[in-house]
Scaffold this active site. Structure first.
Site, PDB file in Angstrom:
ATOM      1  N   LYS A 198       1.207  -1.567  -0.086  1.00  0.00           N
ATOM      2  CA  LYS A 198      -0.154  -0.036   0.287  1.00  0.00           C
ATOM      3  C   LYS A 198       0.898   1.292  -0.090  1.00  0.00           C
ATOM      4  O   LYS A 198       1.468   1.494   1.131  1.00  0.00           O
ATOM      5  CB  LYS A 198      -1.057   0.151   1.291  1.00  0.00           C
ATOM      6  CG  LYS A 198      -2.229   1.343   1.183  1.00  0.00           C
ATOM      7  CD  LYS A 198      -2.617   1.511   2.413  1.00  0.00           C
ATOM      8  CE  LYS A 198      -1.612   2.543   2.604  1.00  0.00           C
ATOM      9  NZ  LYS A 198      -1.925   4.176   2.010  1.00  0.00           N
ATOM     10  N   GLY A 251       6.845   5.338   8.369  1.00  0.00           N
ATOM     11  CA  GLY A 251       6.505   6.369   7.802  1.00  0.00           C
ATOM     12  C   GLY A 251       6.610   7.388   9.589  1.00  0.00           C
ATOM     13  O   GLY A 251       7.269   7.210  10.533  1.00  0.00           O
ATOM     14  N   SER A 252       5.481   8.544   9.874  1.00  0.00           N
ATOM     15  CA  SER A 252       5.078   8.904  11.521  1.00  0.00           C
ATOM     16  C   SER A 252       5.625   8.004  12.277  1.00  0.00           C
ATOM     17  O   SER A 252       4.335   6.859  12.086  1.00  0.00           O
ATOM     18  CB  SER A 252       4.129   9.864  11.647  1.00  0.00           C
ATOM     19  OG  SER A 252       2.523   9.251  11.104  1.00  0.00           O
ATOM     20  N   GLY A 256       3.116   4.842  13.503  1.00  0.00           N
ATOM     21  CA  GLY A 256       3.677   3.766  13.322  1.00  0.00           C
ATOM     22  C   GLY A 256       2.976   2.902  14.854  1.00  0.00           C
ATOM     23  O   GLY A 256       2.528   2.041  15.208  1.00  0.00           O
ATOM     24  N   GLU A 273      10.327   2.065  10.591  1.00  0.00           N
ATOM     25  CA  GLU A 273      11.330   2.521  10.343  1.00  0.00           C
ATOM     26  C   GLU A 273      10.367   4.344  10.771  1.00  0.00           C
ATOM     27  O   GLU A 273       9.506   4.428   9.744  1.00  0.00           O
ATOM     28  CB  GLU A 273      11.730   2.386   9.520  1.00  0.00           C
ATOM     29  CG  GLU A 273      12.946   3.086   9.346  1.00  0.00           C
ATOM     30  CD  GLU A 273      12.513   4.856   8.335  1.00  0.00           C
ATOM     31  OE1 GLU A 273      12.520   5.409   9.738  1.00  0.00           O
ATOM     32  OE2 GLU A 273      12.977   4.545   7.222  1.00  0.00           O
ATOM     33  N   CYS A 307      13.628  11.412   6.683  1.00  0.00           N
ATOM     34  CA  CYS A 307      13.343  10.714   8.008  1.00  0.00           C
ATOM     35  C   CYS A 307      15.090  10.536   8.223  1.00  0.00           C
ATOM     36  O   CYS A 307      15.000  11.733   9.773  1.00  0.00           O
ATOM     37  CB  CYS A 307      13.145   9.878   7.951  1.00  0.00           C
ATOM     38  SG  CYS A 307      14.049   8.490   7.372  1.00  0.00           S
ATOM     39  N   GLU A 407       9.532  16.288  14.931  1.00  0.00           N
ATOM     40  CA  GLU A 407      10.045  15.781  12.915  1.00  0.00           C
ATOM     41  C   GLU A 407       9.448  17.052  12.449  1.00  0.00           C
ATOM     42  O   GLU A 407       8.029  17.081  12.317  1.00  0.00           O
ATOM     43  CB  GLU A 407      10.068  14.488  12.930  1.00  0.00           C
ATOM     44  CG  GLU A 407      10.706  14.477  11.756  1.00  0.00           C
ATOM     45  CD  GLU A 407      10.379  13.041  10.743  1.00  0.00           C
ATOM     46  OE1 GLU A 407      11.345  11.997   9.946  1.00  0.00           O
ATOM     47  OE2 GLU A 407       9.009  12.335  11.470  1.00  0.00           O
TER      48      GLU A 407
END
Length: 505
Positions: A198, A251-252, A256, A273, A307, A407
């Site tokens: 996805k 992703g974020s 996550g 990750e 990231c 971030e």
């Protein structure tokens, strides 16, 4: 919004014919080796450089996700999961060849949807994606277990066997669409798993084209399926599907945590990750010109939407002015423009919503004591319809401010002076993230001592952002869990170890 004639006309002048034909089609999911028609519920794909609608993709519903997962399960049970290792190797090598042959087309999709300069996609993203498939194509015939010394070798023969997990749900972010797909798909397939991918709803085209190339490479139908849509809908159905055996997500941190919670309820292995607020430390004995150049490059590459960006620059106070001046010179030389324009060296942010979020950090940080050294504004002229923001540096915000701790994911470099090595190590390790870090020094003793004390999964010394398929990558603390990408560790997480006891009595 709708796709207009004006939109397709401007794209015809930017894209090569094959890319134009594919990019302007409406896309459904890719299941069982076949492209499905777009659903009634669809998502606009926006060109962030212009704000125009490019095309539409399906918001894949639960029933279609179910078909994709069951297709992957059949392929695992009946073909790919039991294929000879040498055949899997050959198929993955053919796929790497096809990615290389179609590199110009694939690069245009990521530049168009993501706004990243196409020259950067061609020189960074595409080589990394090809490298992933070539590297992991060599692994299937190298996977092996061990003979285990038992209590009595005369009574039992004990050995281990490496088994693929089954169906892997791979969920990728919008900032490196093809590269992130390769990082997940290549080792998962090499291990013998099948994959339902996805991609982000913002950047789906290169993933859909990759699935077509996988069929052309000879992978059995169902080995790689792609479902498009949002995380809240399509992603949720995929993660919670009972026939999914493992989840791999990039992703974020927020998403996550949600996926880890769902995986925990279902007792499924999960690899995450996540984000980073990465310190990049410059000591006074470093090569200042080189350090400043790398600091600027990593801060503003892909508009800071990376990231592992060195978004928190920590500089010895004695060289602060020299470093800041060099970074500003680099920033002023950047050319903001459309991702497909070869003169562009920095593109837009991913969406108007994301740009507004980044601007919120700028407002907050100035209130809390930071000073904008340069940038911080939308371009005054040109690029008016795209989601552009000037490269920005903010000097001196306190450690406790959100812009320092969180971030930002934009072209915003936080610059903080320090006076003492012990001080900077403590401050660098204070945050919740631990993805990566940089260190600049010509003292080999400090290079070893400090790098090993930094709480980061990757530490670059006198360089930054180096990457290779052989070198494990992944974070500590809130930056990830469940295994590393790349290298032997990158494939191990997609395998289970089975222990077999053979009685000799």
């Amino acid at each position: 919004m709708s796709i207009t004639t004006d939109t397709t006309n401007y794209l015809s002048n930017l894209l090569i014919p094959s890319a134009y034909k594919f990019a302007t089609q409406k896309h459904g999911s890719f299941i069982e080796g076949t492209k499905h028609s777009i659903n009634e519920t669809s998502i606009d794909i926006i060109d962030p450089s212009t704000g125009r609608v490019i095309t539409q993709v399906s918001e894949t519903d639960e029933e279609t996700v179910d078909r994709a997962v069951l297709s992957a399960k059949r392929a695992f049970d009946e073909s790919w999961g039991h294929m000879a290792a040498s055949q899997r190797e050959a198929s993955l090598h053919r796929l790497a060849d096809l990615i290389e042959e179609n590199a110009a087309e694939l690069a245009q999709y990521d530049a168009l949807e993501g706004g990243k300069p196409v020259s950067q996609v061609e020189t960074v993203d595409l080589p990394l994606a090809i490298e992933q498939f070539r590297y992991y194509a060599g692994w299937p015939t190298k996977l092996r277990g061990d003979t285990v010394p038992a209590a009595s070798a005369s009574t039992a023969h004990v050995f281990t066997h490496k088994k693929p997990r089954g169906v892997v749900a791979a969920i990728t972010p919008w900032n490196f669409p093809l590269c992130q797909a390769a990082i997940k798909i290549a080792p998962a397939l090499a291990a013998g798993n099948t994959v339902v991918l996805k991609p982000s709803e913002l950047t789906s085209l290169s993933s859909l084209r990759l699935a077509e190339l996988a069929m052309e490479a000879g992978l059995p139908a169902g080995t790689l399926n792609v479902v498009t849509g949002t995380g809240a809908n399509t992603g949720h159905h995929l993660v919670s599907h009972p026939a999914v055996n493992m989840i791999s997500f990039t992703g974020s941190e927020k998403v996550g945590r949600h996926i880890a919670g769902q995986a925990g309820q279902d007792l499924k292995p999960v690899a995450l990750e996540l984000g980073g607020k990465n310190p990049n430390i410059i000591l006074p004995d470093a090569d200042i010109a080189k350090a400043a150049q790398y600091a600027a490059t990593t801060a503003y590459f892909y508009s800071g939407q990376v990231c592992f960006s060195g978004s928190r620059l920590m500089v010895d106070r004695s060289v602060l002015d020299e470093v800041l001046e060099a970074i500003q010179t680099h920033a002023e030389d950047l050319v903001l423009g459309h991702g497909l324009d070869r003169s562009t060296t920095m593109g837009p942010l991913s969406s108007d919503t994301h740009r507004n979020k980044v601007e919120g950090y700028l407002e907050e940080v100035t209130i809390n004591g930071g000073e904008i050294a340069f940038g911080g504004l939308r371009p005054e002229k040109g690029n008016s319809d795209g989601f552009f923001l000037q490269p920005t540096a903010i000097v001196g915000p306190p450690d406790i401010t959100p812009a320092v701790e969180e971030e930002i994911f934009g072209p915003v470099l936080i610059v903080q002076p320090f006076d003492d090595i012990e001080e900077v190590i403590t401050r660098a390790n204070k945050g919740k993230y631990g993805l990566s870090a940089g260190l600049w020094t010509n003292d080999v003793r400090n290079a070893h001592r400090i790098s090993q004390r930094l709480e980061a999964g990757t530490v670059w010394v006198n360089t930054y952002s180096d990457w290779h398929a052989t070198a494990p990558f992944g974070g500590f603390k809130n930056s990830g869990m469940g295994g590393k990408d790349n290298g032997a560790e990158g494939i191990e997480k997609f395998l289970d170890t089975q222990t077999i006891w053979m009685s000799l009595e």
